[in-house]
Design an enzyme around this catalytic site. Structure first.
Site, PDB file in Angstrom:
ATOM      1  N   ASP A   2       4.193   0.555  11.938  1.00 37.57           N
ATOM      2  CA  ASP A   2       3.014   0.055  11.364  1.00 37.57           C
ATOM      3  C   ASP A   2       2.582  -1.612  12.141  1.00 37.57           C
ATOM      4  O   ASP A   2       1.553  -1.866  11.843  1.00 37.57           O
ATOM      5  CB  ASP A   2       2.942  -0.149  10.075  1.00 37.57           C
ATOM      6  CG  ASP A   2       2.730   1.306   9.368  1.00 37.57           C
ATOM      7  OD1 ASP A   2       2.252   2.216  10.177  1.00 37.57           O
ATOM      8  OD2 ASP A   2       2.840   1.606   8.212  1.00 37.57           O
ATOM      9  N   ASP A  28      -5.650   7.875   9.446  1.00 38.79           N
ATOM     10  CA  ASP A  28      -5.409   7.307  10.423  1.00 38.79           C
ATOM     11  C   ASP A  28      -5.524   8.415  11.852  1.00 38.79           C
ATOM     12  O   ASP A  28      -4.821   9.313  11.792  1.00 38.79           O
ATOM     13  CB  ASP A  28      -4.641   6.205  11.033  1.00 38.79           C
ATOM     14  CG  ASP A  28      -4.703   4.932  10.013  1.00 38.79           C
ATOM     15  OD1 ASP A  28      -6.018   4.707   9.786  1.00 38.79           O
ATOM     16  OD2 ASP A  28      -3.904   4.331   9.684  1.00 38.79           O
ATOM     17  N   MET A  43       7.165   7.052  17.541  1.00 34.90           N
ATOM     18  CA  MET A  43       7.058   7.744  16.504  1.00 34.90           C
ATOM     19  C   MET A  43       5.492   8.236  16.491  1.00 34.90           C
ATOM     20  O   MET A  43       5.318   9.193  15.991  1.00 34.90           O
ATOM     21  CB  MET A  43       7.183   7.084  14.929  1.00 34.90           C
ATOM     22  CG  MET A  43       8.728   6.530  15.021  1.00 34.90           C
ATOM     23  SD  MET A  43       9.077   5.589  13.438  1.00 34.90           S
ATOM     24  CE  MET A  43       8.780   6.774  12.249  1.00 34.90           C
ATOM     25  N   LYS A  48       0.891  -1.214  -0.114  1.00 30.03           N
ATOM     26  CA  LYS A  48      -0.125  -0.088   0.064  1.00 30.03           C
ATOM     27  C   LYS A  48       0.851   1.249  -0.115  1.00 30.03           C
ATOM     28  O   LYS A  48       0.676   2.203  -0.738  1.00 30.03           O
ATOM     29  CB  LYS A  48      -0.992   0.086   1.242  1.00 30.03           C
ATOM     30  CG  LYS A  48      -1.671   1.158   1.475  1.00 30.03           C
ATOM     31  CD  LYS A  48      -2.205   1.481   2.869  1.00 30.03           C
ATOM     32  CE  LYS A  48      -2.760   2.881   2.977  1.00 30.03           C
ATOM     33  NZ  LYS A  48      -2.888   3.439   4.465  1.00 30.03           N
ATOM     34  N   ASN A  49       1.781   1.308   0.954  1.00 31.48           N
ATOM     35  CA  ASN A  49       2.586   2.658   1.113  1.00 31.48           C
ATOM     36  C   ASN A  49       3.281   2.958  -0.097  1.00 31.48           C
ATOM     37  O   ASN A  49       3.721   3.982  -0.603  1.00 31.48           O
ATOM     38  CB  ASN A  49       3.399   2.556   2.520  1.00 31.48           C
ATOM     39  CG  ASN A  49       2.749   2.535   3.628  1.00 31.48           C
ATOM     40  OD1 ASN A  49       1.480   3.035   3.641  1.00 31.48           O
ATOM     41  ND2 ASN A  49       3.085   2.231   4.735  1.00 31.48           N
ATOM     42  N   ARG A  73      -4.889  10.770   3.319  1.00 33.39           N
ATOM     43  CA  ARG A  73      -3.750  11.257   3.456  1.00 33.39           C
ATOM     44  C   ARG A  73      -2.536  11.342   2.481  1.00 33.39           C
ATOM     45  O   ARG A  73      -1.926  12.106   2.237  1.00 33.39           O
ATOM     46  CB  ARG A  73      -3.081  10.892   4.684  1.00 33.39           C
ATOM     47  CG  ARG A  73      -1.840  11.385   5.242  1.00 33.39           C
ATOM     48  CD  ARG A  73      -1.168  10.999   6.613  1.00 33.39           C
ATOM     49  NE  ARG A  73      -0.121  11.944   7.033  1.00 33.39           N
ATOM     50  CZ  ARG A  73      -0.355  13.170   7.525  1.00 33.39           C
ATOM     51  NH1 ARG A  73      -1.228  13.812   7.596  1.00 33.39           N
ATOM     52  NH2 ARG A  73       0.798  13.972   7.878  1.00 33.39           N
TER      53      ARG A  73
END
EC number: 2.5.1.7
Length: 436
Positions: A321, A121, A343, A22-23, A97
């Site tokens: 993640d 998120d 983070m 996805k990223n 985002r």
């Protein structure tokens, strides 16, 4: 709002193929805006966030053709830039985002880029300063409409290369600046650049399109601007977050799973970190094998005997993640572990749902939680819960699959944002899960 009903307590078995990352896909899709030529991308995941970005590109005027499962063609030769200031874009862009990454390519090629304040998120403050400070250093003018929560950058005379030391190694910020810099005049130096595999993939794709980028894979990138980029064909990596999710699922449900074609060289510390919880992770070619942990798994300790501490960090550190997955898996480990989420400040707030299921968790503060594992001597209890975000959602799903009884998870659209056909793929390996 859709819902999952999960009958937990069953062991699973079989093979599972990870989706495209996805990223990476969100970055790569924005890069198609940098050229008028055809760009073909393979292994694009069929998930809500990625499909939403493809829809934004279509409304912007990109010609999109689906060539097969996960394979698309993109041609960005005639864009409708007026769409960027439309009410439709304000609505669509603010809900994703990843849409922030269209700004860099548009600024580089057309001299302007706009974006509504993006969503995503609810995991704490996630600043956009890195993106816009980078654009300003390249010569863009920044403006922000506070009333409409709308950002804009303009460079009608083009961008000029510059030296910059990023305040934070932001992955999306680095990606955005790199995509702007490849068409800027002169040399751009980016120090403290993110160097995640997905950012490396973006840089490799841009090089195949004609960009001049040195230092790929390091935190020091040097980019010599070129006049134009050409088309290319690119394949998205398998999603390492999904791979980590399947490792956690196998351990929690005492299942024997083989994860196919994981791209081991790009997994970083993921296998090592799961092994710290006592989970057996075996390499078989480019596949990853997890045997059924019939006797459970025991948390390792540090050399001095102190409690295991698992924390996140920018690449090549452990990805944030997967910390929620580690936390859930630790609830059934033999031993105790401290999870330190450095983070993001709100990502551990879903633990109250796990406590309701019977997990022994002490939430120390917004960043730290101590987990005392049950060692499977006490099962988690089925319950009804709501998914707050993608990663907490998949963590709660894993907990439900390991719990005795039938659990209900509401707001599973959050899970669908990051996981392709997750209920169908889980049923294929024996899970009792129903989408309502």
């Amino acid at each position: 709002m859709a819902t999952f009903q999960i009958e937990g307590g069953h062991s699973l078995k079989g093979e599972i193929v990870p989706q495209g990352a996805k990223n990476e896909a969100l970055q790569i899709l924005c890069a198609v805006l940098l050229t008028d030529d055809q760009v073909i991308i393979e292994n694009i995941p069929d998930i809500r966030d990625v499909n939403k970005l493809i829809g934004i590109l279509g409304n912007l005027g990109v010609k999109i053709q689906k060539l097969g499962k996960g394979k698309y063609s993109f041609v960005s030769d005639k864009l409708h830039l007026e769409y960027l200031e439309s009410e439709l874009f304000k609505e669509e862009g603010s809900s994703l985002r990843g849409s922030i990454m269209i700004v860099g390519p548009l600024l580089a090629k057309y001299g302007k880029g706009y974006i509504p304040r993006p969503g995503g998120d609810k995991i704490g403050r996630r600043r956009l300063d890195t993106h816009f400070e980078g654009f300003i250093k390249l010569g863009a003018t920044f403006r922000y409409n506070k009333e409409e929560r709308f950002y804009g950058v303009e460079a009608p005379k083009g961008l000029k290369g510059a030296y910059m030391l990023l305040e934070e190694a932001s992955v999306t910020g680095t990606a955005n600046i790199v995509m702007a810099a490849v068409l800027a005049k002169g040399e751009t130096t980016i120090y403290n650049a993110a160097c995640e595999p997905y950012l490396q993939q973006l840089c490799k794709m841009l090089v195949s399109m004609g960009a001049n980028i040195q230092g790929i894979g390091s935190n020091l990138l040097k980019i010599e601007g070129v006049d134009k980029l050409t088309g290319c064909t690119h394949r998205v990596l398998p999603d390492m977050i999904e791979i980590g999710s399947w490792i956690g699922l196998a351990a929690m449900t005492k299942s024997e799973l083989t994860i196919k074609n994981v791209s081991w060289d790009n997994l970083g510390l993921i296998p090592t970190t799961f092994r710290k919880l006592g989970i057996t992770v075996e390499k078989n070619g480019d596949d990853l094998y997890i045997p059924a942990h019939k006797n459970g798994y025991e948390v390792k300790s540090f050399i001095d005997g102190s409690i295991m501490n698992i924390s996140d960090a920018p690449w090549p550190g452990f990805t944030p993640d997967l910390l929620s997955i580690m936390l859930v898996v630790a609830t059934q480990a033999r031993g105790s572990v401290l999870i330190h989420q450095k983070m993001f400040e709100s990502r551990l707030f879903f633990v109250d749902k796990l406590i309701d299921m019977g997990a022994k968790i002490i939430l120390c503060d917004p960043h730290r939680a101590t987990i005392i594992g049950h060692d499977f001597k006490s099962n988690l209890k089925a319950t009804t819960m709501t998914s707050p975000d993608i990663r907490a959602g998949i963590s709660l799903l894993i907990a439900a699959l390991s719990a005795k009884g039938t659990s209900t998870i509401h707001n599973i659209e959050q899970i669908d944002r990051g996981y392709e056909d997750i209920d169908g793929r889980l049923r294929a390996i024996g899970a009792k899960i129903t989408r309502i």
